[in-house]
Design a protein around this motif. Sequence first.
Motif, short mmCIF file in Angstrom:
data_model
loop_
_atom_site.label_atom_id
_atom_site.label_comp_id
_atom_site.label_asym_id
_atom_site.label_seq_id
_atom_site.Cartn_x
_atom_site.Cartn_y
_atom_site.Cartn_z
N LYS A 1 -6.84 -18.97 2.44
CA LYS A 1 -6.45 -17.56 2.52
C LYS A 1 -5.60 -17.25 1.29
O LYS A 1 -4.61 -17.94 1.04
N PHE A 2 -6.01 -16.24 0.52
CA PHE A 2 -5.27 -15.86 -0.68
C PHE A 2 -4.43 -14.63 -0.34
O PHE A 2 -4.97 -13.58 -0.02
N ILE A 3 -3.11 -14.78 -0.42
CA ILE A 3 -2.21 -13.69 -0.05
C ILE A 3 -1.55 -13.14 -1.32
O ILE A 3 -0.81 -13.85 -2.00
N PHE A 4 -1.84 -11.89 -1.64
CA PHE A 4 -1.19 -11.21 -2.76
C PHE A 4 -0.29 -10.14 -2.14
O PHE A 4 -0.78 -9.15 -1.61
N GLN A 5 1.01 -10.35 -2.20
CA GLN A 5 1.92 -9.47 -1.46
C GLN A 5 2.66 -8.48 -2.38
O GLN A 5 2.88 -8.76 -3.55
N PRO A 6 3.06 -7.35 -1.82
CA PRO A 6 3.91 -6.42 -2.58
C PRO A 6 5.38 -6.80 -2.44
O PRO A 6 5.75 -7.66 -1.64
N ALA A 7 6.23 -6.13 -3.23
CA ALA A 7 7.67 -5.98 -2.96
C ALA A 7 8.44 -7.25 -2.66
O ALA A 7 9.27 -7.26 -1.76
N GLU A 8 8.21 -8.33 -3.42
CA GLU A 8 9.05 -9.51 -3.21
C GLU A 8 10.49 -9.20 -3.57
O GLU A 8 11.44 -9.68 -2.96
N GLU A 9 10.66 -8.35 -4.62
CA GLU A 9 12.01 -7.98 -5.07
C GLU A 9 12.58 -6.85 -4.21
O GLU A 9 13.68 -6.38 -4.47
#
Length: 440
Positions: free
Chosen positions: A163-171
Amino acid sequence: MRCHVLLPTLLLPLALAANAADDSLNERLARSAEAIQPKAVAWRHDIHQHPELGNQEQRTAALIAEHLRQLGMEVQTGVGTTGVVGLLKGGKPGPVVALRADMDALPVLEATGLPFASTVRQQYLGEERPVMHACGHDAHVAILMATAEVLAGVKEDLPGSVKFIFQPAEEGPSDYAYDGERHFGARQMVEAGVMKNPEVAAVFGLHVTASMPTGLIGYRSGPVMASSGDLHIRVHGKQTHGAQPWDGVDPIVTSAQIINGLQTVVSRQTNIMPAPAVVTIGTINGGTRHNIIPEEVVMTGTVRTFGDEVQQRVNERIERTAKGIAESAGAQAEVKIIDSYLTTTNNPELTERMVPTLRRAANDHVVVSPMVTGSEDFSFYANEAPGLFVFLGVTPMAQMGKAAPNHSPGFLVDDAALVTGVRALSMLASDYLLQTRPDH
Ligand SMILES: [Zn+2]
Ligand SMILES: [Zn+2]
């Protein structure tokens, strides 16, 4: 008893055959990681030139989704705002392993002088600000896009799914203002169910760092990055003339006492033998004029700890100290601490098991990292399934000690490190699946 005799004779040839197959798979991954390097560099430069702040990563997300679809994956978009999730189904049955990258940039004015430097401006907390990939998340996205292509090329041999997870808003979300309503990217993704359907058995991630040389991988078993609490203290006094303080309650003097008092939360009230803790006040605002004692003062700060229990205790002591001091002055303190990141803890068994893989991926350029008081929302995934989060050096050896750190306007990523990142993530995923397959 019989097994002692039979094991070496019957099972050894099978084990050797399996290892030989794994070795050839690793060789294919290594060759493919090398071959895709120019594409990974091109993706990174493109993303670097078009950075996007937390929860505004539309262009980056579209680029990723298009790429994953071309690789024949099932792709979900708009997950937890702008997140993208791709599922690569292997040719054989087995568990699901997740790989994660973060897509967001920072409100920093780029000063690298690179030909692909950013000139982008975006809305940040209600104001237009310059935007830069100053934490290297452009490299994370490029590495994971390349890893997806490398693993898609061997999918028939993978026992399980990736599963490839590209997430927003780590910062953090770019409209975040201590309200506790808007969460950081990983938490949004977990709440959107990314660790389920199908259920993730283990999760891996990496972060590039200017403090290590190009291609060096750093790992640590157990707690590795701190939890982060956003501290907000409002001190209510009673406004009066600066020449007659006895007619009011001075929130400025009270705040000064609170700041001093908070210094003892770590130095006198926390056992720092197992792990460090930090309490920092970063802003203090109050007053309008030199001869008016104001009604209130607002302070903000950050709290860093390792482990839920310590985090809870430090939070309680901060509240007790601030409220007690305010009360002694006849003022009142409202204390709010939003725990925006958990402690990032690498699962000890998983870490021990994957160290040989990291060594192979980095050609033995592997070190044990110290604990870091910075924070990562990877912690939210690692809270749901065993996780391993590693650091990847991106500073050429000759620049070590001189390179601008992550989050600064001069932060640079040495592209030569990308191939190590691709090798690491693809080999972690494939080794995990091969070691966990039902017949292993
Ligand atoms: Zn960062
Ligand atoms: Zn980062």
